[in-house]
Design a protein around this motif. Sequence first.
Motif, PDB file in Angstrom:
ATOM      1  N   LEU A  32      49.695  31.847   7.516  1.00  0.00           N
ATOM      2  CA  LEU A  32      49.865  30.647   7.052  1.00  0.00           C
ATOM      3  C   LEU A  32      50.935  30.037   8.091  1.00  0.00           C
ATOM      4  N   SER A  33      52.351  31.266   8.012  1.00  0.00           N
ATOM      5  CA  SER A  33      53.348  31.080   8.793  1.00  0.00           C
ATOM      6  C   SER A  33      53.558  31.368   9.863  1.00  0.00           C
TER       7      SER A  33
ATOM      8  N   THR B 149      51.142  30.287  11.734  1.00  0.00           N
ATOM      9  CA  THR B 149      50.142  29.045  12.341  1.00  0.00           C
ATOM     10  C   THR B 149      51.082  27.897  12.379  1.00  0.00           C
ATOM     11  N   HIS B 150      52.213  27.962  11.266  1.00  0.00           N
ATOM     12  CA  HIS B 150      52.999  27.031  11.029  1.00  0.00           C
ATOM     13  C   HIS B 150      53.957  27.498  12.132  1.00  0.00           C
TER      14      HIS B 150
ATOM     15  N   LEU C  70      42.254  26.127   9.330  1.00  0.00           N
ATOM     16  CA  LEU C  70      42.871  26.187  10.182  1.00  0.00           C
ATOM     17  C   LEU C  70      44.040  27.190  11.034  1.00  0.00           C
ATOM     18  N   ASP C  71      42.954  27.697  10.889  1.00  0.00           N
ATOM     19  CA  ASP C  71      43.663  28.910  11.656  1.00  0.00           C
ATOM     20  C   ASP C  71      42.361  30.938  11.294  1.00  0.00           C
TER      21      ASP C  71
ATOM     22  N   ARG D 205      48.562  35.424   2.746  1.00  0.00           N
ATOM     23  CA  ARG D 205      47.945  34.293   3.376  1.00  0.00           C
ATOM     24  C   ARG D 205      48.489  33.488   3.923  1.00  0.00           C
ATOM     25  N   ASN D 206      50.547  33.855   3.021  1.00  0.00           N
ATOM     26  CA  ASN D 206      51.346  33.310   3.549  1.00  0.00           C
ATOM     27  C   ASN D 206      51.851  34.279   4.973  1.00  0.00           C
ATOM     28  N   PHE D 207      51.886  34.963   4.865  1.00  0.00           N
ATOM     29  CA  PHE D 207      51.852  36.051   6.077  1.00  0.00           C
ATOM     30  C   PHE D 207      51.322  34.412   7.775  1.00  0.00           C
TER      31      PHE D 207
END
Lengths: 244, 299
Positions: free
Chosen positions: A132-133, A135-136, A52-53, A128-130
């Motif tokens: 991903l957030s 990109t979100h 996704l990114d 990853r969460n950081f």
Amino acid sequence: MSKAPWFERSPDLVDEIRKALSTRYRTLHLYIDGGEAEIRGSIPVVHADRELDRYQVRIVFPSDYPKSVPIVFEIGGRIPHLPDYHVIPAGNRETSKVGSCCLFVDEDRWAAWPAGSAFENFLEDPVRNFFLSQTHFRETGRWPEGWEPRGHGEQGIFEAYRDHLGAVDDATVLRYMWTISHREIKGHWPCPCGSGNKIKQCSHRDEIRNLQTKIPSELVRDRFEADTKLRERAAKAMFGETVE
Amino acid sequence: MTTKEYLQSVLKSQTIDDDSEEMKALDKHQKKVTQLIEKALPKSSPTIELGGSGAKGTRNKESYDLDIICYFPHEDSEPGDSLKELYASVKGALEAEYLVESKRSSLRLKGKSGTDTMRDFHIDVVPGRYVDDTETDSYLHQQGGEKKWLKTNLRTHIRHVKNSGFVDAIRLIKLWTARNAVNVKTFVLELAVIKLLDDMKGRSLEAQLVHVFESFKDDIKPLSVEDPANSNNDLKPILDEARLHLQVVASSSLETIKSHGWEAVFGKVEDKDAPPKAPAVISAAGSVSNPTRPWSPEM
């Protein structure tokens, strides 16, 4: 005589990191040079086999790794250096951390990346969460639902305590902070819950013990040392004076 | 899909269309740069135009950079008499609207405020002065190092790369350095690739890439490159800064190719008809098993 760097004292940790990178993160590379260790490369954000990114990163290992958390910098210039994006802006007193990503408040470390966890877990969860957030936020204009970022500054710290203690007021949080800032907690001390009982007689003593296993006393002492007003407020909350 | 087909699909996926959002954003910045310099130096008439990857045909979507050259006529002293003063004048002009990071000979533009603070726009402005009225060779200021200036020729550089016969290999190596965050000046990387592939014309793209990786892995120390516009320019310090990283990453990539194939090096190529990203990102966030909550110590 100065201590050898962590990567010389613990070659098994180096092997663990290299293995994680070579199996799952092939665009991240460990460099050990001149007494320092860091990772450079790019980290993908992948879900259901779709990338996704991707973010270019630099991950610096502190000298007391793994006791201290590695410091992550996004080096591709995609994330503004602003508190609202959880990147430490210029002017912060800890100059070595300017530009670094605030993955979690230290009081959340026990859940985010507990002591003793593998480095791979560090990449898989908080890192990853950081990203991903981020990109979100870019794609939707909102932070992920259910795990929105903590409030800035002290608000975020207090939120972390409230996750353990429930919906308590600031004074109660401060009393718990004061209590667990001590390496040894005495049973005859007043319980921080505010009941008026001594700890050894209070039903909340297990809660204190539980909190101690998650938030090290050293962390709270460091907070107090960095912010003496916070320490004063905690002491006042503990000993009955009005908390501002 | 064969390796050849895969590598060609990577190249195709990295092509930036002229009417893409990326190019529109770059075009907007190019116009702004021109306006800022014209405003700050109204008596000057510099040549402000694209250099770099756009002209050479080596631009990639994942790691695009816009080089804007800003060359003043050789008798124009409005930006300053010395190259250092000229560099500072252009920097000062751009600082009106950008955070400007000084690089060796160029000025990197970043966001100055608001939600663009420190955001990298991938734009390098290269201030210089033409050597004479022919406006071919130019002098550039150099930060750091012993020599404070260099003489070069942009058109020679563009020709050298564009006509090398190795544009595809260069694009993939550039992509490879971006994906692995190897910090190496693009121009020097291009020269290194062209030099290493000197005997590899007509060979497959795969063979060319493997040869470059093997050279970085085994022969990085003695590798040297020469500026085709001026053999007196010392490019060694620039290459020295990247040697270790090039070697480490090349070694790793060769292992990766052997054990996992090329897709593990350059990634999966997304179909142009792939579904929009936002729902997939939302789904990804919803399925996180151990959510962590970012924070900021600052208010």
